[in-house]
Design a protein around this motif. Structure first.
Motif, mmCIF file in Angstrom:
data_model
loop_
_atom_site.group_PDB
_atom_site.id
_atom_site.type_symbol
_atom_site.label_atom_id
_atom_site.label_comp_id
_atom_site.label_asym_id
_atom_site.label_seq_id
_atom_site.Cartn_x
_atom_site.Cartn_y
_atom_site.Cartn_z
ATOM 1 N N HIS A 130 -41.540 21.951 20.252
ATOM 2 C CA HIS A 130 -42.563 22.944 20.593
ATOM 3 C C HIS A 130 -43.194 22.687 21.963
ATOM 4 C CE1 HIS A 130 -42.350 24.911 16.691
ATOM 5 N NE2 HIS A 130 -42.162 23.698 16.193
ATOM 6 N N MET A 131 -42.592 21.763 22.717
ATOM 7 C CA MET A 131 -43.029 21.442 24.080
ATOM 8 C C MET A 131 -44.535 21.184 24.161
ATOM 9 S SD MET A 131 -40.521 23.968 26.217
ATOM 10 C CE MET A 131 -40.662 25.373 25.132
ATOM 11 N N LEU A 132 -45.025 20.340 23.245
ATOM 12 C CA LEU A 132 -46.438 19.984 23.227
ATOM 13 C C LEU A 132 -46.658 18.829 24.199
ATOM 14 C CD1 LEU A 132 -47.164 20.138 19.394
ATOM 15 C CD2 LEU A 132 -47.616 21.885 21.121
ATOM 16 N N THR A 133 -47.402 19.092 25.265
ATOM 17 C CA THR A 133 -47.672 18.064 26.256
ATOM 18 C C THR A 133 -49.137 18.106 26.673
ATOM 19 O OG1 THR A 133 -47.062 19.501 28.101
ATOM 20 C CG2 THR A 133 -45.303 18.112 27.183
ATOM 21 N N GLY A 134 -49.622 16.959 27.083
ATOM 22 C CA GLY A 134 -50.966 16.854 27.629
ATOM 23 C C GLY A 134 -52.043 17.274 26.649
ATOM 24 N N MET A 135 -53.227 17.426 27.213
ATOM 25 C CA MET A 135 -54.401 17.799 26.420
ATOM 26 C C MET A 135 -54.196 19.145 25.728
ATOM 27 S SD MET A 135 -57.446 17.011 25.430
ATOM 28 C CE MET A 135 -59.196 17.104 25.706
ATOM 29 N N GLU A 136 -53.606 20.104 26.418
ATOM 30 C CA GLU A 136 -53.390 21.431 25.833
ATOM 31 C C GLU A 136 -52.489 21.346 24.603
ATOM 32 O OE1 GLU A 136 -50.973 25.401 26.974
ATOM 33 O OE2 GLU A 136 -52.383 24.707 28.511
ATOM 34 N N GLY A 137 -51.419 20.578 24.681
ATOM 35 C CA GLY A 137 -50.513 20.430 23.548
ATOM 36 C C GLY A 137 -51.179 19.716 22.383
ATOM 37 N N LEU A 138 -51.976 18.696 22.694
ATOM 38 C CA LEU A 138 -52.685 17.961 21.647
ATOM 39 C C LEU A 138 -53.672 18.870 20.926
ATOM 40 C CD1 LEU A 138 -53.307 15.353 20.134
ATOM 41 C CD2 LEU A 138 -54.861 14.736 22.019
ATOM 42 N N VAL A 139 -54.422 19.644 21.680
ATOM 43 C CA VAL A 139 -55.399 20.555 21.071
ATOM 44 C C VAL A 139 -54.681 21.595 20.211
ATOM 45 C CG1 VAL A 139 -57.125 22.350 21.545
ATOM 46 C CG2 VAL A 139 -57.188 20.176 22.807
ATOM 47 N N ARG A 140 -53.597 22.167 20.711
ATOM 48 C CA ARG A 140 -52.831 23.144 19.921
ATOM 49 C C ARG A 140 -52.378 22.544 18.593
ATOM 50 N NH1 ARG A 140 -48.479 24.758 23.708
ATOM 51 N NH2 ARG A 140 -47.150 24.575 21.891
ATOM 52 N N HIS A 141 -51.845 21.330 18.670
ATOM 53 C CA HIS A 141 -51.369 20.672 17.449
ATOM 54 C C HIS A 141 -52.525 20.421 16.478
ATOM 55 C CE1 HIS A 141 -49.815 17.827 14.610
ATOM 56 N NE2 HIS A 141 -50.606 16.879 15.091
ATOM 57 N N LEU A 142 -53.628 19.880 16.976
ATOM 58 C CA LEU A 142 -54.749 19.551 16.096
ATOM 59 C C LEU A 142 -55.391 20.806 15.510
ATOM 60 C CD1 LEU A 142 -56.341 16.574 18.049
ATOM 61 C CD2 LEU A 142 -54.904 16.482 15.991
ATOM 62 N N GLU A 143 -55.391 21.895 16.250
ATOM 63 C CA GLU A 143 -55.902 23.154 15.699
ATOM 64 C C GLU A 143 -55.011 23.651 14.567
ATOM 65 O OE1 GLU A 143 -56.219 25.553 19.254
ATOM 66 O OE2 GLU A 143 -58.299 24.928 19.586
ATOM 67 N N ARG A 144 -53.708 23.520 14.735
ATOM 68 C CA ARG A 144 -52.784 23.923 13.663
ATOM 69 C C ARG A 144 -52.985 23.049 12.434
ATOM 70 N NH1 ARG A 144 -46.817 22.399 12.231
ATOM 71 N NH2 ARG A 144 -46.596 23.780 10.446
#
Length: 178
Positions: A130-144
């Motif tokens: 899912h190309m989760l990188t950096g702060m943005e990817g971490l936040v997306r994952h934690l929100e899910r």
């Protein structure tokens, strides 16, 4: 604690997370742990969700449906016990990450936690896919993950869950609910 070099590497062979077990073996271990649990009262969110769901999402790459099915089986295991799941609902995920970043530094102010967390996420099968990188990817994952945790609480554990908004968190109030 020991100072033997590599001691932590030796212990990693007992690690059940990070994709070290296949799905069936992993779920069996978790269900057996809760079956053997002799506690009465509270189950904190970190013990029932955090590592379990991280492994299910990031390494086993389970769908939401598969994760919900697992928690339905877990509810069955807990059915003969009296318990309440305490869930601290973090409303400001990015802000909370920033606080943790500042708190988890070495004596010289070098970040210790954040780079490891990003590496953990980015190198996981789910993070790569899912190309989760950096702060943005971490936040997306934690929100899910948070949305899925709240769904599990509402749909599966219902009255056995107490959701407390982090901004409203008061230790005395929390203790009075137990």
């Amino acid at each position: 604690m020991t100072d033997i070099p590599g001691f932590h590497k030796e212990l990693e062979r007992y690690e059940i997370y990070n994709g070290n077990l296949d799905r069936a073996s992993f779920e069996k271990v978790i269900l057996e742990r809760f079956e053997k649990w002799e506690g009465r009262g509270q189950i904190f969110e970190c013990s029932i969700f955090q590592n379990v769901m991280e492994n299910q999402i990031l390494y086993l790459m389970l769908t939401d449906h598969e994760i919900l099915d697992f928690y339905r089986r877990l509810r069955t295991v807990l059915a003969h016990r009296t318990y309440r799941i305490l869930y601290l609902d973090v409303e400001d995920i990015p802000g909370t990450i920033e606080v943790i970043r500042r708190e988890r530094c070495d004596g010289k102010g070098n970040e210790m936690w954040f780079p490891l967390m990003l590496k953990y996420l980015e190198e996981s099968p789910y993070g790569k896919t899912h190309m989760l990188t950096g702060m943005e990817g971490l936040v997306r994952h934690l929100e899910r993950r948070k949305a899925l945790e709240l769904r599990v609480l509402e749909e599966i554990f219902g009255g056995n869950a107490l959701v407390i908004k982090s901004k409203d968190y008061d230790l005395q109030e929390l203790l009075s609910c137990l």
